[in-house]
Design a protein around this motif. Structure first.
Motif, PDB file in Angstrom:
ATOM      1  N   GLY A  23       0.804  -1.222   0.000  1.00 15.70           N
ATOM      2  CA  GLY A  23       0.000   0.000   0.000  1.00 15.70           C
ATOM      3  C   GLY A  23       0.827   1.258   0.000  1.00 15.70           C
ATOM      4  O   GLY A  23       1.995   1.261  -0.414  1.00 15.70           O
ATOM      5  N   GLU A  24       0.180   2.326   0.427  1.00 15.63           N
ATOM      6  CA  GLU A  24       0.832   3.631   0.472  1.00 15.63           C
ATOM      7  C   GLU A  24       0.323   4.414   1.663  1.00 15.63           C
ATOM      8  O   GLU A  24      -0.829   4.230   2.061  1.00 15.63           O
ATOM      9  CB  GLU A  24       0.487   4.429  -0.806  1.00 15.63           C
ATOM     10  N   ILE A  25       1.175   5.276   2.198  1.00 15.01           N
ATOM     11  CA  ILE A  25       0.685   6.245   3.186  1.00 15.01           C
ATOM     12  C   ILE A  25       0.874   7.635   2.598  1.00 15.01           C
ATOM     13  O   ILE A  25       1.791   7.863   1.805  1.00 15.01           O
ATOM     14  CB  ILE A  25       1.399   6.132   4.556  1.00 15.01           C
ATOM     15  N   TYR A  26      -0.009   8.534   2.950  1.00 12.82           N
ATOM     16  CA  TYR A  26       0.027   9.906   2.414  1.00 12.82           C
ATOM     17  C   TYR A  26       0.286  10.883   3.556  1.00 12.82           C
ATOM     18  O   TYR A  26      -0.387  10.830   4.587  1.00 12.82           O
ATOM     19  CB  TYR A  26      -1.297  10.238   1.725  1.00 12.82           C
ATOM     20  N   LEU A  27       1.278  11.754   3.345  1.00 11.58           N
ATOM     21  CA  LEU A  27       1.643  12.734   4.374  1.00 11.58           C
ATOM     22  C   LEU A  27       1.421  14.147   3.865  1.00 11.58           C
ATOM     23  O   LEU A  27       1.333  14.369   2.649  1.00 11.58           O
ATOM     24  CB  LEU A  27       3.131  12.607   4.736  1.00 11.58           C
ATOM     25  N   LEU A  28       1.372  15.096   4.788  1.00 12.82           N
ATOM     26  CA  LEU A  28       1.383  16.502   4.394  1.00 12.82           C
ATOM     27  C   LEU A  28       2.855  16.867   4.196  1.00 12.82           C
ATOM     28  O   LEU A  28       3.592  17.081   5.147  1.00 12.82           O
ATOM     29  CB  LEU A  28       0.755  17.373   5.488  1.00 12.82           C
ATOM     30  N   ALA A  29       3.298  16.866   2.956  1.00 12.85           N
ATOM     31  CA  ALA A  29       4.709  17.150   2.659  1.00 12.85           C
ATOM     32  C   ALA A  29       4.812  17.610   1.212  1.00 12.85           C
ATOM     33  O   ALA A  29       3.821  17.556   0.477  1.00 12.85           O
ATOM     34  CB  ALA A  29       5.556  15.901   2.877  1.00 12.85           C
ATOM     35  N   ALA A  30       5.994  18.054   0.829  1.00 13.84           N
ATOM     36  CA  ALA A  30       6.203  18.434  -0.562  1.00 13.84           C
ATOM     37  C   ALA A  30       5.996  17.200  -1.443  1.00 13.84           C
ATOM     38  O   ALA A  30       6.132  16.070  -0.976  1.00 13.84           O
ATOM     39  CB  ALA A  30       7.617  18.958  -0.746  1.00 13.84           C
TER      40      ALA A  30
END
Lengths: 481, 161
Positions: A451-458
């Protein structure tokens, strides 16, 4: 520097922007210009016109930059930073000071000579990131005052906190030995091999080259040499930058902020609130894995929007014990994470990869068949090439299997990625925005998923892949979010 | 976890048929312009295989997508499972929601279904093929929950100070 006062950028911004524009134009046209040199000699009086057009163009460019500089104003009014540009299009960017997380100063070589500084603002939101895309260049003293004013407005208690923290010595200053070690372990082994090969090849080619061989005669040859030097310089820089980029590296923890500065040709000074740090990444090149050294980077929104700073540096390569000691001192929020350890991918993924292996050999078979149609005499060479590529792919896959892993720890999610090198990412659960898990029929059968994780980042650091992990771990991850 | 209503199946089939028509038209165009005039046998064979796959996909994929689609929304998470050959699961903690949006495309309007797009600081996740009434209800209740979370966080911050 005061509130409610409008001011302009330092006048050197005209010079910097003009040089940058000229650089782009020169880069685009220089190749055509030199290869067409012989034809231009025949053009006679047209060359004069061309030079006049170029000079005229440069004059217009310069006048436009002066106009932009004269019509661009910056001010801090009430609780907002306002950047106005009243050129042909009137543009007014209003940024709430409460949304500014970092104020960073940067200096390139030209700015060091002129005594100016670039002020870079980071906001808490990706949607306002484009609004900060404004060049603010001020005299170094003014830039520092501007930074202090914004920091004071965003957090009035900051100065008192900073003074209170003065007593604590939570600081790391790199010595020359740290930088040399960092440079050594930063070297990408494969880049080094390619560099040596390219240098040897270039020397061999140029030593046998005559003027007649090169299209465009003397100018063409000079151009070819310049391009080669430029390409080699770029490759060489990728090897030696680890040695020079972080010269004069200083990092300090002041209350809830990390201040760091480094650079020889480009000096940068960052100030990062600790609560804006989304993740910490430990990186090892192949050499570093052999030498058991780690370097540390941090991921937070805004900081690596500049593509030159895509890898945001935190600590140079050092032994595990030293890195752990420095993390304890500078970023205790991530203390002990290196000790935790990950769970490797389930062995069943080798079976899940079978369709991919079949597809790989099918593609190779088709490539081999097509090549045999055109060059049947190279059968042995082609078979050898396919064999070498397949063995390298297999070694890389085994190395990746032995390296990659994940773990749902109490405080962090750990993701280990890489094959020959290794990157270990630790993310705090409250910084994960959402999670995606994927399964095909085989994976479902073996009760594993990736899977994938999504962060608040560029953008570069927004999505992080989760390697194959057991289904039950997904439920643990969900509960930890 | 909740399933979709029958309206969603109609919407899925219509969307799949329209996509299939466009794909078949593209293959037909390539055949008329190039493969048939130049008598490229292998190209024509590949076209036939692709057309069969498109027809099969149009018939099978909506059925599987409909029966695989599940979603749940509770006090803490939005959890969505969807897919056909690859099954994807999205888990969004409600605390991370920034905004939401309901969207109705032309085919959605025919079948009275809607999408709810939830936005976090890391990107968007979409709940698809929901009955219109259900979509409105979800959007409204999620909106209330987001406001409640903001109030709770403010109170927590005030207590910390």
């Amino acid at each position: 520097m005061q509130k409610n006062v409008r001011f302009r950028n330092h006048i050197s911004v005209i010079f910097e922007n003009t040089i940058r524009s000229i650089g782009v134009i020169v880069f685009i046209f220089i190749g055509n210009f030199i290869t067409s040199m012989d034809e231009m000699e025949d053009m006679g009086e047209h060359t004069t016109y061309l030079v006049l057009v170029l000079v005229g163009f440069l004059a217009v460019l310069l006048i436009w930059q002066i106009f932009v500089w004269a019509k661009t104003y910056i001010s801090i009014q009430e609780n907002t930073l306002i950047v106005e540009r009243n050129t042909l299009n009137k543009k007014r960017n209003t940024i709430g000071l409460k949304n500014i997380s970092n104020v960073n100063l940067e200096q390139n070589l030209l700015e060091m000579i002129l005594g100016t500084c670039k002020v870079k603002l980071d906001t808490n939101s990706l949607s306002t990131a484009d609004q900060t895309d404004v060049n603010i260049i001020l005299k170094k003293k003014d830039a520092e005052a501007f930074r202090q004013l914004i920091l004071h407005e965003t957090n009035p208690e900051a100065e008192a906190e900073e003074q209170a923290a003065q007593g604590e010595q939570r600081k790391f200053v790199s010595g020359m030995d740290d930088i040399v070690i960092h440079g050594l372990f930063s070297i990408n082994f494969f880049s080094l091999i390619v560099l040596v090969g390219v240098v040897a090849g270039a020397i061999g080619t140029f030593s046998e080259l005559t003027l007649e061989d090169v299209e465009g005669g003397l100018f063409g040859m000079l151009f070819s040499i310049l391009v080669s030097i430029w390409v080699l310089g770029g490759m060489l820089w990728s090897v030696v930058k680890g040695f020079v980029k972080y010269i004069d590296f200083k990092i300090e923890r002041k209350k809830d902020k990390i201040s760091l500065s480094y650079g020889l040709f480009k000096k940068v000074a960052y100030s990062i609130p600790v609560d804006k740090i989304n993740a910490v990444r430990f990186t090892q090149t192949m050499l570093a894995r052999i030498g058991k050294r780690y370097m540390v980077e941090i991921i937070n929104v805004g900081i690596d929007d500049d593509e030159n700073e895509a890898q945001f540096f935190f600590l140079p390569y050092a032994k595990k014990s030293k890195i752990e000691e420095q993390i304890r001192m500078l970023l205790p929020e991530f203390d002990g994470c290196l000790e935790l350890g990950e769970e490797k991918q389930p062995k069943s993924i080798w079976l899940i990869w079978i369709p991919k292996v079949v597809l790989y050999f099918a593609v190779m078979g088709v490539v081999f068949g097509i090549m045999m149609e055109f060059i049947p005499e190279a059968k042995l060479v082609l078979l050898a090439a396919i064999g070498i590529i397949s063995v390298l792919a297999l070694i890389s896959k085994i190395a990746a299997f032995l390296t990659i892993g994940t773990a749902v720890h109490k405080q962090f999610l750990e993701i280990v990625d890489g094959s020959i090198g290794r990157r270990i990412l630790f993310v705090k659960y409250d910084k994960i925005q959402y999670v995606t898990a994927k399964q095909n029929v085989l994976a479902k059968n073996f009760r594993v998923q990736k899977g994938e994780i999504y962060l608040l980042a560029a953008i570069k650091n927004q999505v992080h892949s989760l390697p194959y992990f057991r289904e039950e771990e997904m439920e643990r991850l969900k509960d930890s979010l | 976890m909740e399933k979709l209503s029958k309206r969603a199946l109609g919407c899925m089939y219509t969307a799949a048929i329209i996509a299939g028509i466009f794909e078949a038209a593209a293959i037909a165009a390539v055949n008329v312009i190039w493969l048939i005039p130049h008598d490229v046998q292998i190209g024509k064979a590949v076209s036939v295989v692709l057309l069969i796959l498109i027809v099969l996909n149009t018939i099978i994929s909506p059925y599987f997508r409909f029966h695989r689609y599940r979603y749940s929304i509770n006090e803490e998470f939005i959890d969505i499972r969807e897919g056909y050959i690859f099954v994807e699961r999205n888990i969004v903690p409600l605390e991370r929601l920034h905004k939401m949006q309901t969207l109705r495309g032309p085919i959605d309007r025919i079948f009275k279904v809607a999408k709810v797009i939830v936005t976090t600081a890391g990107g968007d996740v979409t709940l698809r093929f929901l009955d219109e009434e259900k979509a409105d209800f979800i959007a409204e209740s999620l909106g209330r929950r987001i406001n409640q979370i903001v109030v709770e966080q403010r109170e927590e911050n005030a207590e910390e100070r």
